[in-house]
Design a protein around this motif. Structure first.
Motif, PDB file in Angstrom:
ATOM      1  N   VAL A 159      70.671  31.111 101.365  1.00  0.00           N
ATOM      2  CA  VAL A 159      69.317  30.790 102.079  1.00  0.00           C
ATOM      3  C   VAL A 159      69.149  31.438 103.648  1.00  0.00           C
ATOM      4  CG1 VAL A 159      69.396  28.443 102.673  1.00  0.00           C
ATOM      5  CG2 VAL A 159      67.173  29.244 102.080  1.00  0.00           C
ATOM      6  N   LYS A 160      70.383  31.179 104.132  1.00  0.00           N
ATOM      7  CA  LYS A 160      70.360  31.753 105.562  1.00  0.00           C
ATOM      8  C   LYS A 160      70.583  33.174 105.622  1.00  0.00           C
ATOM      9  CE  LYS A 160      72.793  30.814 110.092  1.00  0.00           C
ATOM     10  NZ  LYS A 160      73.555  30.288 110.589  1.00  0.00           N
ATOM     11  N   ASP A 161      70.889  33.823 104.699  1.00  0.00           N
ATOM     12  CA  ASP A 161      71.360  35.303 104.672  1.00  0.00           C
ATOM     13  C   ASP A 161      69.697  36.047 104.575  1.00  0.00           C
ATOM     14  OD1 ASP A 161      73.773  34.803 105.104  1.00  0.00           O
ATOM     15  OD2 ASP A 161      74.391  34.875 102.944  1.00  0.00           O
ATOM     16  N   TYR A 162      68.978  35.494 103.861  1.00  0.00           N
ATOM     17  CA  TYR A 162      67.598  36.107 103.346  1.00  0.00           C
ATOM     18  C   TYR A 162      66.597  36.573 104.488  1.00  0.00           C
ATOM     19  CZ  TYR A 162      69.067  34.904  98.664  1.00  0.00           C
ATOM     20  OH  TYR A 162      69.666  34.774  97.547  1.00  0.00           O
ATOM     21  N   GLY A 163      67.028  36.044 105.852  1.00  0.00           N
ATOM     22  CA  GLY A 163      66.142  36.474 107.022  1.00  0.00           C
ATOM     23  C   GLY A 163      65.084  35.219 107.306  1.00  0.00           C
ATOM     24  N   PRO A 164      64.162  35.565 107.963  1.00  0.00           N
ATOM     25  CA  PRO A 164      63.130  34.431 108.072  1.00  0.00           C
ATOM     26  C   PRO A 164      62.439  34.104 106.677  1.00  0.00           C
ATOM     27  CG  PRO A 164      62.766  36.456 109.480  1.00  0.00           C
ATOM     28  CD  PRO A 164      63.932  36.637 108.430  1.00  0.00           C
ATOM     29  N   LEU A 165      62.336  32.663 106.743  1.00  0.00           N
ATOM     30  CA  LEU A 165      61.625  32.097 105.626  1.00  0.00           C
ATOM     31  C   LEU A 165      59.940  31.703 105.859  1.00  0.00           C
ATOM     32  CD1 LEU A 165      64.446  29.663 104.785  1.00  0.00           C
ATOM     33  CD2 LEU A 165      64.108  31.994 103.677  1.00  0.00           C
ATOM     34  N   THR A 166      59.110  32.251 104.974  1.00  0.00           N
ATOM     35  CA  THR A 166      57.772  31.744 105.342  1.00  0.00           C
ATOM     36  C   THR A 166      57.171  30.804 104.462  1.00  0.00           C
ATOM     37  OG1 THR A 166      56.967  33.482 103.813  1.00  0.00           O
ATOM     38  CG2 THR A 166      57.648  34.064 106.151  1.00  0.00           C
ATOM     39  N   THR A 167      55.883  30.191 104.541  1.00  0.00           N
ATOM     40  CA  THR A 167      55.169  29.437 103.618  1.00  0.00           C
ATOM     41  C   THR A 167      54.647  30.495 102.838  1.00  0.00           C
ATOM     42  OG1 THR A 167      53.336  29.662 105.111  1.00  0.00           O
ATOM     43  CG2 THR A 167      54.468  27.543 105.260  1.00  0.00           C
ATOM     44  N   ARG A 168      54.116  29.930 101.573  1.00  0.00           N
ATOM     45  CA  ARG A 168      53.754  30.949 100.409  1.00  0.00           C
ATOM     46  C   ARG A 168      52.569  32.057 101.174  1.00  0.00           C
ATOM     47  NH1 ARG A 168      54.057  31.212  95.257  1.00  0.00           N
ATOM     48  NH2 ARG A 168      52.441  32.259  93.968  1.00  0.00           N
ATOM     49  N   ASP A 169      51.612  31.285 102.021  1.00  0.00           N
ATOM     50  CA  ASP A 169      50.579  32.183 102.498  1.00  0.00           C
ATOM     51  C   ASP A 169      51.049  33.216 103.872  1.00  0.00           C
ATOM     52  OD1 ASP A 169      50.970  30.349 104.593  1.00  0.00           O
ATOM     53  OD2 ASP A 169      48.674  29.548 104.224  1.00  0.00           O
ATOM     54  N   GLY A 170      52.396  32.676 104.295  1.00  0.00           N
ATOM     55  CA  GLY A 170      52.872  33.724 105.317  1.00  0.00           C
ATOM     56  C   GLY A 170      52.261  33.305 106.627  1.00  0.00           C
ATOM     57  N   THR A 171      51.641  32.137 106.879  1.00  0.00           N
ATOM     58  CA  THR A 171      51.153  31.793 107.845  1.00  0.00           C
ATOM     59  C   THR A 171      52.294  31.284 108.982  1.00  0.00           C
ATOM     60  OG1 THR A 171      50.275  29.871 107.106  1.00  0.00           O
ATOM     61  CG2 THR A 171      48.607  31.717 107.052  1.00  0.00           C
ATOM     62  N   ARG A 172      53.463  30.576 108.310  1.00  0.00           N
ATOM     63  CA  ARG A 172      54.255  29.936 109.178  1.00  0.00           C
ATOM     64  C   ARG A 172      55.453  30.681 108.789  1.00  0.00           C
ATOM     65  NH1 ARG A 172      53.889  23.760 108.722  1.00  0.00           N
ATOM     66  NH2 ARG A 172      55.250  23.801 110.454  1.00  0.00           N
ATOM     67  N   GLN A 173      56.347  30.568 109.841  1.00  0.00           N
ATOM     68  CA  GLN A 173      58.007  31.366 109.657  1.00  0.00           C
ATOM     69  C   GLN A 173      59.067  30.456 110.165  1.00  0.00           C
ATOM     70  OE1 GLN A 173      58.189  35.597 110.113  1.00  0.00           O
ATOM     71  NE2 GLN A 173      59.713  35.147 111.567  1.00  0.00           N
TER      72      GLN A 173
END
Length: 173
Positions: A32-46
């Protein structure tokens, strides 16, 4: 653009310095750390994982910008997503659930059954859920015997409907 893929869900706060419990839905939880930034479904929070360690049945992670227990508690239940193209390719016979959702389901005689709406796993193997145009959804084992063909390019799965279900003996009622 493909729908984002849910790779983790934030749980309760862990400690007083902003760490959270994290449940991953990846084959290798630490990836999970290797995938880069994680976002909420709608992409509003990273969110960016800055530190992680394994715990009993989850990870304990620190997220960039989350420094207090109060901030961590507000994230409880947030699902984290990545774009589909950041996931590694699958091997033959392996599929991401997200790739199966929305496929047409047909019988081995090419009769339409409906659409795949979910893949579940309650601990005894994957279950494919198919929604017919009308009526109740079908829950079937997602095995090679019941789902002999997955045709991602053709947008369909072929279902070999079982003739009987173990334990389904009407005379025993």
């Amino acid at each position: 653009m493909a729908a984002p893929v849910c790779v983790a869900r934030i749980g309760a706060a862990h400690g007083v310095r902003g760490a959270v419990r994290l449940w991953t839905f990846t084959e290798d939880p630490l990836a999970v750390k290797d995938y880069g930034p994680l976002t909420t479904r709608d992409g509003t929070r990273q969110f960016e994982v800055t530190h992680l360690r394994e715990a009993k049945d989850h990870l304990v992670v620190t997220l960039k910008g989350v420094a207090t227990r109060d901030e961590a508690e507000r994230l409880n239940g947030v699902e984290l997503y990545i774009p589909r193209d950041r996931l590694p390719e699958t091997d033959d016979g392996e599929y991401y659930h997200t790739d199966l959702i929305g496929l047409a389901a047909v019988t081995t005689a090419e009769q339409p059954l409906g659409k795949v709406i979910a893949i579940h796993n309650f601990g005894a193997g994957d279950i494919i859920e198919i929604a017919p145009p009308q009526g109740a959804t079908m829950l079937l084992p997602f095995t090679n015997a019941v789902v002999p063909t997955v045709d991602l390019a053709g947008g369909r799965v072929v279902i070999d409907l079982p003739q009987e279900i173990d334990g389904d003996d009407p005379s025993a009622a």
